[in-house]
Design an enzyme around this catalytic site. Structure first.
Site, PDB file in Angstrom:
ATOM      1  N   ARG A 131       4.973  10.929  -2.555  1.00  0.00           N
ATOM      2  CA  ARG A 131       4.711  10.622  -1.147  1.00  0.00           C
ATOM      3  C   ARG A 131       5.945  10.902  -0.290  1.00  0.00           C
ATOM      4  NH1 ARG A 131       4.715   4.493   1.253  1.00  0.00           N
ATOM      5  NH2 ARG A 131       4.014   5.051   3.332  1.00  0.00           N
TER       6      ARG A 131
ATOM      7  N   GLU B  95      12.731  -9.588   1.502  1.00  0.00           N
ATOM      8  CA  GLU B  95      11.972  -8.427   1.997  1.00  0.00           C
ATOM      9  C   GLU B  95      12.792  -7.160   1.768  1.00  0.00           C
ATOM     10  OE1 GLU B  95      11.258  -8.650   6.219  1.00  0.00           O
ATOM     11  OE2 GLU B  95      10.321  -6.663   6.295  1.00  0.00           O
TER      12      GLU B  95
ATOM     13  N   HIS C  53      12.804  -2.716   2.071  1.00  0.00           N
ATOM     14  CA  HIS C  53      12.196  -1.437   2.452  1.00  0.00           C
ATOM     15  C   HIS C  53      13.088  -0.313   1.955  1.00  0.00           C
ATOM     16  CE1 HIS C  53       9.201  -3.387   4.886  1.00  0.00           C
ATOM     17  NE2 HIS C  53      10.166  -4.163   5.354  1.00  0.00           N
TER      18      HIS C  53
ATOM     19  N   TYR D  18      11.038   8.911   1.048  1.00  0.00           N
ATOM     20  CA  TYR D  18      10.962   7.912  -0.021  1.00  0.00           C
ATOM     21  C   TYR D  18      11.542   8.361  -1.359  1.00  0.00           C
ATOM     22  CZ  TYR D  18       7.894   5.645   3.367  1.00  0.00           C
ATOM     23  OH  TYR D  18       7.394   5.061   4.499  1.00  0.00           O
TER      24      TYR D  18
ATOM     25  N   ALA E  24       3.135  -0.910   4.768  1.00  0.00           N
ATOM     26  CA  ALA E  24       2.549  -0.907   6.117  1.00  0.00           C
ATOM     27  C   ALA E  24       2.085  -2.294   6.560  1.00  0.00           C
ATOM     28  CB  ALA E  24       1.382   0.084   6.171  1.00  0.00           C
TER      29      ALA E  24
ATOM     30  N   PRO F 159       0.790  -1.230   0.000  1.00  0.00           N
ATOM     31  CA  PRO F 159       0.000   0.000   0.000  1.00  0.00           C
ATOM     32  C   PRO F 159       0.824   1.283   0.000  1.00  0.00           C
ATOM     33  CG  PRO F 159      -0.137  -1.103   2.118  1.00  0.00           C
ATOM     34  CD  PRO F 159       0.516  -2.066   1.167  1.00  0.00           C
ATOM     35  N   ASN F 160       0.340   2.221  -0.771  1.00  0.00           N
ATOM     36  CA  ASN F 160       0.868   3.592  -0.879  1.00  0.00           C
ATOM     37  C   ASN F 160       2.161   3.690  -1.678  1.00  0.00           C
ATOM     38  OD1 ASN F 160      -1.237   4.780   0.769  1.00  0.00           O
ATOM     39  ND2 ASN F 160      -0.284   3.714   2.485  1.00  0.00           N
TER      40      ASN F 160
ATOM     41  N   ARG G 289      12.960   4.411  12.621  1.00  0.00           N
ATOM     42  CA  ARG G 289      11.687   5.133  12.634  1.00  0.00           C
ATOM     43  C   ARG G 289      10.846   4.709  13.847  1.00  0.00           C
ATOM     44  NH1 ARG G 289       9.252   4.846   6.742  1.00  0.00           N
ATOM     45  NH2 ARG G 289       7.990   6.555   7.605  1.00  0.00           N
TER      46      ARG G 289
ATOM     47  N   ASN H  43       8.055  -5.654  -0.925  1.00  0.00           N
ATOM     48  CA  ASN H  43       7.939  -4.540   0.018  1.00  0.00           C
ATOM     49  C   ASN H  43       6.458  -4.456   0.378  1.00  0.00           C
ATOM     50  OD1 ASN H  43       7.855  -2.214   1.491  1.00  0.00           O
ATOM     51  ND2 ASN H  43       9.014  -0.955   0.056  1.00  0.00           N
TER      52      ASN H  43
HETATM   53  C1  DQA Z   1       8.248   1.016   3.871  1.00  0.00           C
HETATM   54  C2  DQA Z   1       8.324   1.216   5.386  1.00  0.00           C
HETATM   55  C3  DQA Z   1       6.972   0.974   6.021  1.00  0.00           C
HETATM   56  O1  DQA Z   1       7.052   1.174   7.428  1.00  0.00           O
HETATM   57  C4  DQA Z   1       5.960   1.959   5.462  1.00  0.00           C
HETATM   58  O2  DQA Z   1       4.674   1.687   5.998  1.00  0.00           O
HETATM   59  C5  DQA Z   1       5.932   1.991   3.983  1.00  0.00           C
HETATM   60  C6  DQA Z   1       7.174   1.890   3.240  1.00  0.00           C
HETATM   61  C7  DQA Z   1       9.585   1.355   3.184  1.00  0.00           C
HETATM   62  O3  DQA Z   1       9.776   0.922   2.056  1.00  0.00           O
HETATM   63  O4  DQA Z   1      10.424   2.069   3.762  1.00  0.00           O
HETATM   64  O5  DQA Z   1       4.885   2.213   3.380  1.00  0.00           O
HETATM   65  O6  DQA Z   1       7.966  -0.341   3.607  1.00  0.00           O
END
Ligand code: DQA
Length: 141
Positions: free
Chosen positions: A18, A96, A98, A23, A75, A10-11, A105, A72
């Protein structure tokens, strides 16, 4: 030819717009073009969804045939028992990734339902985290 898939949660469709201080300014579509050029001998497909069940569906769909999954879960990393179970259920190795260093964080981002079931975790290197994950499939898996 190796067949890899990048699955974004998501997002992450909003990358570029964003929270650019966390990011970055690049859209994922542009970045993906560069990755595909760089790794032209690997078939890289891409899937993004804001919906947990669709992410699980995609993991199940590719998880017995593909050579690798770069995930990835955004959230959902921190909340989804279902995605963690899906990774346990499939055969294809999952790395995985990120973009941000989730450990620098908020505390709720320190928990991952993905990590215990992933072959490896790469985080904190911006979009380069995805590139490093592809390299891991070239050199390690
Ligand atoms: C994320 C880190 C997550 O905590 C966050 O909710 C994201 C992006 C990252 O790529 O840094 O949406 O996965």
């Amino acid at each position: 030819m190796k067949q890899l898939i990048i699955i974004n949660g998501p997002n992450l469709n909003l990358l570029g717009d964003r929270e650019p201080e966390i990011y970055g300014n690049t859209t994922f579509v542009k970045f993906l073009e560069r990755l595909k050029e760089k790794y032209s001998d690997i078939e890289i497909t891409y899937f993004q969804s804001n919906i947990e069940g669709e992410l699980i569906g995609k993991l199940q769909e590719v998880g017995f045939d593909y050579d690798g999954i770069i995930l990835n879960a955004a959230a959902y990393t921190h909340t989804s028992v279902g995605i963690g179970d899906a990774i346990k259920a499939i055969k294809t190795p999952v790395v995985e990734v990120h973009i941000s260093n989730t450990f620098s964080r908020e505390a709720f981002r320190h928990q991952s339902y993905i990590s215990p079931n992933a072959r490896g975790v790469i985080l904190g290197f911006g979009l380069l985290s995805y590139d490093l994950a592809i390299q891991s499939f070239v050199e390690v898996f």
